[in-house]
Design a protein around this motif. Structure first.
Motif, PDB file in Angstrom:
ATOM      1  N   ALA A   1     -34.366 -10.532 -35.973  1.00  0.00           N
ATOM      2  CA  ALA A   1     -33.693 -10.659 -37.101  1.00  0.00           C
ATOM      3  C   ALA A   1     -34.220 -11.746 -38.199  1.00  0.00           C
ATOM      4  CB  ALA A   1     -32.346 -11.612 -36.035  1.00  0.00           C
ATOM      5  N   ARG A   2     -34.369 -12.725 -38.141  1.00  0.00           N
ATOM      6  CA  ARG A   2     -35.466 -13.990 -38.885  1.00  0.00           C
ATOM      7  C   ARG A   2     -36.687 -12.969 -40.321  1.00  0.00           C
ATOM      8  NH1 ARG A   2     -40.063 -17.808 -37.314  1.00  0.00           N
ATOM      9  NH2 ARG A   2     -37.709 -17.769 -35.450  1.00  0.00           N
ATOM     10  N   HIS A   3     -37.082 -12.104 -39.453  1.00  0.00           N
ATOM     11  CA  HIS A   3     -37.878 -11.381 -40.819  1.00  0.00           C
ATOM     12  C   HIS A   3     -36.698  -9.808 -41.739  1.00  0.00           C
ATOM     13  CE1 HIS A   3     -41.104 -14.400 -40.445  1.00  0.00           C
ATOM     14  NE2 HIS A   3     -41.884 -14.041 -39.046  1.00  0.00           N
ATOM     15  N   PHE A   4     -36.350  -9.341 -40.982  1.00  0.00           N
ATOM     16  CA  PHE A   4     -35.755  -8.223 -40.778  1.00  0.00           C
ATOM     17  C   PHE A   4     -34.304  -7.650 -40.751  1.00  0.00           C
ATOM     18  CE2 PHE A   4     -40.163  -6.959 -38.767  1.00  0.00           C
ATOM     19  CZ  PHE A   4     -41.188  -7.223 -39.447  1.00  0.00           C
ATOM     20  N   ALA A   5     -33.752  -9.264 -40.539  1.00  0.00           N
ATOM     21  CA  ALA A   5     -31.842  -8.498 -40.575  1.00  0.00           C
ATOM     22  C   ALA A   5     -31.604  -8.210 -41.911  1.00  0.00           C
ATOM     23  CB  ALA A   5     -31.486  -9.530 -39.751  1.00  0.00           C
ATOM     24  N   GLY A   6     -32.717  -9.032 -42.919  1.00  0.00           N
ATOM     25  CA  GLY A   6     -31.700  -8.847 -43.784  1.00  0.00           C
ATOM     26  C   GLY A   6     -31.323  -7.323 -44.484  1.00  0.00           C
ATOM     27  N   GLN A   7     -32.681  -6.473 -44.739  1.00  0.00           N
ATOM     28  CA  GLN A   7     -32.800  -4.980 -44.312  1.00  0.00           C
ATOM     29  C   GLN A   7     -32.092  -3.737 -43.174  1.00  0.00           C
ATOM     30  OE1 GLN A   7     -37.200  -4.007 -44.657  1.00  0.00           O
ATOM     31  NE2 GLN A   7     -37.859  -6.238 -44.608  1.00  0.00           N
ATOM     32  N   SER A   8     -31.735  -4.313 -42.142  1.00  0.00           N
ATOM     33  CA  SER A   8     -30.870  -3.482 -41.696  1.00  0.00           C
ATOM     34  C   SER A   8     -30.209  -4.431 -41.083  1.00  0.00           C
ATOM     35  CB  SER A   8     -31.617  -2.623 -40.265  1.00  0.00           C
ATOM     36  OG  SER A   8     -32.489  -1.983 -41.157  1.00  0.00           O
ATOM     37  N   PRO A   9     -28.601  -4.906 -41.284  1.00  0.00           N
ATOM     38  CA  PRO A   9     -28.237  -5.176 -41.065  1.00  0.00           C
ATOM     39  C   PRO A   9     -27.214  -5.156 -39.708  1.00  0.00           C
ATOM     40  CG  PRO A   9     -27.509  -5.363 -43.623  1.00  0.00           C
ATOM     41  CD  PRO A   9     -28.645  -4.949 -42.973  1.00  0.00           C
ATOM     42  N   ASP A  10     -26.663  -3.373 -40.192  1.00  0.00           N
ATOM     43  CA  ASP A  10     -25.921  -3.689 -38.762  1.00  0.00           C
ATOM     44  C   ASP A  10     -27.026  -2.712 -38.006  1.00  0.00           C
ATOM     45  OD1 ASP A  10     -24.138  -2.768 -41.386  1.00  0.00           O
ATOM     46  OD2 ASP A  10     -24.513  -1.033 -41.838  1.00  0.00           O
ATOM     47  N   ARG A  11     -27.136  -2.228 -37.573  1.00  0.00           N
ATOM     48  CA  ARG A  11     -28.302  -2.725 -36.575  1.00  0.00           C
ATOM     49  C   ARG A  11     -28.434  -4.076 -36.329  1.00  0.00           C
ATOM     50  NH1 ARG A  11     -33.611   1.037 -37.468  1.00  0.00           N
ATOM     51  NH2 ARG A  11     -33.760   1.190 -34.962  1.00  0.00           N
ATOM     52  N   PHE A  12     -28.334  -5.207 -36.907  1.00  0.00           N
ATOM     53  CA  PHE A  12     -28.515  -6.342 -35.843  1.00  0.00           C
ATOM     54  C   PHE A  12     -27.692  -6.619 -35.773  1.00  0.00           C
ATOM     55  CE2 PHE A  12     -32.739  -5.922 -37.518  1.00  0.00           C
ATOM     56  CZ  PHE A  12     -33.693  -7.118 -36.948  1.00  0.00           C
ATOM     57  N   VAL A  13     -25.790  -6.224 -36.324  1.00  0.00           N
ATOM     58  CA  VAL A  13     -24.767  -6.807 -35.703  1.00  0.00           C
ATOM     59  C   VAL A  13     -25.107  -6.005 -34.500  1.00  0.00           C
ATOM     60  CG1 VAL A  13     -22.244  -6.448 -35.743  1.00  0.00           C
ATOM     61  CG2 VAL A  13     -24.140  -6.921 -37.908  1.00  0.00           C
ATOM     62  N   ALA A  14     -25.687  -5.607 -34.150  1.00  0.00           N
ATOM     63  CA  ALA A  14     -25.131  -4.707 -32.469  1.00  0.00           C
ATOM     64  C   ALA A  14     -25.149  -5.691 -31.366  1.00  0.00           C
ATOM     65  CB  ALA A  14     -25.740  -3.471 -32.206  1.00  0.00           C
ATOM     66  N   LEU A  15     -27.199  -6.782 -31.717  1.00  0.00           N
ATOM     67  CA  LEU A  15     -27.705  -7.250 -30.821  1.00  0.00           C
ATOM     68  C   LEU A  15     -26.666  -8.211 -30.218  1.00  0.00           C
ATOM     69  CD1 LEU A  15     -31.363  -6.492 -32.659  1.00  0.00           C
ATOM     70  CD2 LEU A  15     -30.301  -5.235 -30.549  1.00  0.00           C
ATOM     71  N   LEU A  16     -26.242  -8.960 -31.569  1.00  0.00           N
ATOM     72  CA  LEU A  16     -24.646 -10.325 -30.729  1.00  0.00           C
ATOM     73  C   LEU A  16     -24.620 -10.262 -29.503  1.00  0.00           C
ATOM     74  CD1 LEU A  16     -23.527 -10.376 -34.399  1.00  0.00           C
ATOM     75  CD2 LEU A  16     -25.106 -11.827 -33.975  1.00  0.00           C
ATOM     76  N   GLY A  17     -23.496  -9.022 -29.062  1.00  0.00           N
ATOM     77  CA  GLY A  17     -22.923  -9.050 -27.888  1.00  0.00           C
ATOM     78  C   GLY A  17     -24.357  -9.058 -26.705  1.00  0.00           C
ATOM     79  N   PRO A  18     -25.519  -8.611 -26.608  1.00  0.00           N
ATOM     80  CA  PRO A  18     -26.528  -9.548 -26.356  1.00  0.00           C
ATOM     81  C   PRO A  18     -27.350 -10.247 -25.493  1.00  0.00           C
ATOM     82  CG  PRO A  18     -27.863  -6.898 -26.842  1.00  0.00           C
ATOM     83  CD  PRO A  18     -26.422  -7.810 -27.553  1.00  0.00           C
TER      84      PRO A  18
END
Length: 627
Positions: free
Chosen positions: A141-158
């Motif tokens: 997330a630190r390195h790539f969340a800015g490039q694909s934010p929507d995909r990382f939103v799904a990781l908040l739940g886990p």
């Protein structure tokens, strides 16, 4: 047999992992990701943990060397999503990642690795896998969340699923990972905030209350550290969305149990201060001011009050006219409440010595005065005057004692007067000439106090005498500021006549036994006040009255009173110079009496005065010619 085969396979796995570690830097990213993906399905938890470690190292190294391309990011994200899926099922599976059916059969129903990662009895290796997986999600997330934010939103739940469901290190890693998402995802983290902040506040409350529960004291300490770090990041990067949590955060940081050094330690105290600094700097002022004014200091101990006041001062210094207008009605009562800390502290510590009370109160009152000063500089005349009159109504010793808010008992009243005079001293020095017209409202109280100041009331309790002395110091210092900055608006001949005798009478101040240092504290401010009064009125006639009142004290039976009076005479000549020589003839009889004083200190002081007068008379004349 089978044990030998297991040992053999273990050796092969170790050799393979060692080879992979060696080839990590040389292996293309696509090939490496494929290898790690296979290893994450391995039956050995240790292999999976080392695979995650290698993945973290690979991502960090590749980003640092700038070799990550868009298709590499997609590969890393796909693998991270698989890791997150494992986190989502971690509560229901014996391991972080699913194992092949054959491997599960070999392990058997009674395998020592069976269990859940979210209980206190979880297998340490399993918990370490979960922690390593959380770290993988955080690094990605630190390195790539800015490039694909929507995909990382799904990781908040886990990640949220790991908070509070595993050993302390797992929870710490999860909350820090979630906080790391804040600068990358911004408003997209909003759905996760209620549950995350509730958990952070919960750990802070448990630490304050000492409720370890199923956690050890060290684990709770670690969770508190992680909670403070996470809150700092959240307020820094998503402060606009944190307004519902501001007041609970401030109230928890003010909890006296949490602020004890033995609970937090220096490092955690610094983390707590960092949270407050993040709120001050990054949360919109309209939100933070509202929360800061809602947190009451009543009932809190000194360190907590001081921390809150320091925080509020930081906010106050950033006020703009619009915010001042919106919050002025709420601000003034809070500032007055802050000034009452001295009185409240005494109520909670009855029987305390003056020195002990000063150690407890003085740092807090200094912060309260600084906060008051930071606020009043934002006020216009129409706002300042009513606020100042309200403060005087609260603290004036001449206020009607039947008032609902008037303190009961002479000690609380004296402590309140001390705080009010300290505020007047601060305001007169800060606002200078602007404050001069407002001094009229407090002048009668100052005069009434000075008339009684020469009598230390030796039969009164020590705390009362100390408060009376402190009020005298502040009154003298505020009068000196008035004389220094006023241009004839307040001090005329009538006011001078009211002032000169009480001020000169203070030269006869006789402290009780054990309080001799009080005279030394009063001497310099009193001399400065009398000299500034003389310079302000600039009248031979009024000088004559002042000089006479001071010289009368040279005939006191007490040597220290005589010496102080001579010191004031010396300062008057030093400040006013040759113009004051007009009063020399009437001064000579008094000076002649103390030239041969029985006290060496008085005699020395007199000789200093005579030398100074001689310097103004010239070579052809000496003061001894007048004797």
């Amino acid at each position: 047999g089978e044990e030998a085969a297991v040992v053999s396979r273990s050796g092969i796995h170790d050799a393979a992992m060692t080879s992979l570690e060696i080839l990590n830097d040389l292996m293309p990213i696509s090939t490496f990701v494929g290898a790690v993906q296979s290893l994450l399905e391995h039956e050995d938890g240790g292999v999976r943990q080392r695979a995650l470690w290698l993945l973290n190292e690979k991502i960090t190294h590749a980003v640092a060397h700038g070799v990550v391309q868009e298709h590499h990011v997609r590969l890393f994200l796909s693998l991270t999503e698989k890791v997150a899926q494992g986190l989502a099922r971690a509560a229901d599976l014996p391991e972080l990642f699913p194992e092949p059916k054959a491997a599960r059969k070999r392990r058997g129903r009674n395998s020592s690795q069976k269990g859940t990662v979210v209980t206190g009895t979880a297998d340490p290796s399993t918990a370490a896998n979960v922690q390593m997986a959380v770290l993988t999600v955080e690094i990605t997330a630190r390195h790539f969340a800015g490039q694909s934010p929507d995909r990382f939103v799904a990781l908040l739940g886990p990640l949220l699923g790991c908070v509070g469901r595993g050993p302390a290190p797992v929870t710490c890693s999860a909350v820090l990972a979630l906080a790391t998402f804040a600068p990358e995802l911004g408003a997209r983290t909003l759905p996760a905030l209620p549950r995350l902040v509730e958990a952070l506040h919960g750990y802070m409350a448990r630490a304050a209350e000492g409720r370890t529960g199923d956690l050890g004291a060290d684990d709770l300490h670690v969770l508190l550290s992680a909670s403070l770090s996470a809150l700092e990041m959240l307020y820094t990067f998503v402060g606009n969305f944190m307004s519902p949590y501001l007041r609970p955060t401030l109230e928890l940081l003010a909890r006296p149990e949490l602020m004890r050094r033995k609970t937090l330690g220096k490092l955690l105290l610094a983390k707590a201060d960092a949270v407050l600094a993040a709120i001050t700097k990054h949360v919109p002022l309209r939100m933070s001011i509202t929360a800061a004014l809602a947190v009451h200091t009543d009932g809190l101990p000194g360190p907590s009050v001081r921390r809150l006041l320091r925080f509020r001062r930081g906010l106050t210094e950033r006020l703009d006219p619009t915010t001042v207008a919106q919050h002025h009605k709420a601000y003034v009562p809070v500032l007055i409440t802050d000034l009452g800390f001295r009185e409240r502290a005494y109520a909670k510590n009855a029987g305390v010595t003056p020195a002990a009370l000063a150690r407890l109160v003085d740092p807090v009152e200094a912060e309260a005065l600084a906060c008051l000063g930071a606020y009043v500089v934002h006020l216009n005349e129409n706002m300042f005057r009513p606020a100042f009159l309200r403060m005087l109504q609260w603290g004036s010793p001449s206020a009607e004692q039947s008032s609902e808010h008037a303190p009961e008992g002479e000690i609380p009243r004296s402590l309140r007067t001390q705080a009010m005079f300290a505020a007047v001293h601060m305001l007169s020095g800060l606002l200078k000439g602007i404050f001069v017209p407002h001094y009229r409202h407090v002048l009668d109280d100052v005069l009434a106090h000075l008339r009684t100041a020469a009598d230390p009331a030796a039969d009164r309790p020590p705390v009362y005498r100390s408060a009376h002395h402190g009020a005298s110091l502040s009154a003298l210092q505020s009068l000196t500021n008035l004389f220094l900055y006023e241009g004839g608006e307040v001090v005329d001949a009538a006011v001078f006549e009211k002032l000169v005798r009480p001020l000169a009478g203070l030269l006869a101040y006789r402290p009780g036994a054990g309080d001799r240092e009080e005279r030394a504290e009063l001497q310099e401010p009193l001399a400065a006040c009398l000299v500034e009064l003389a310079a302000t009125v600039n009248s031979d006639l009024l000088w004559k009255t002042l000089n006479h009142q001071v010289l009368l004290q040279t005939r006191s039976q007490y040597p220290d009173v005589r010496r102080c009076a001579l010191a004031v005479v010396r300062d008057l000549y030093d400040r006013l110079g040759e113009e004051f020589l007009l009063l020399l003839p009437e001064s000579v009889p008094y000076l002649a009496e103390v030239m041969e004083d029985s006290d060496p200190a008085v005699e020395t002081e007199c000789r200093d005065v005579l030398r100074l007068i001689d310097s103004f008379l010239g070579e052809s004349e000496s003061i001894r010619d007048y004797f």
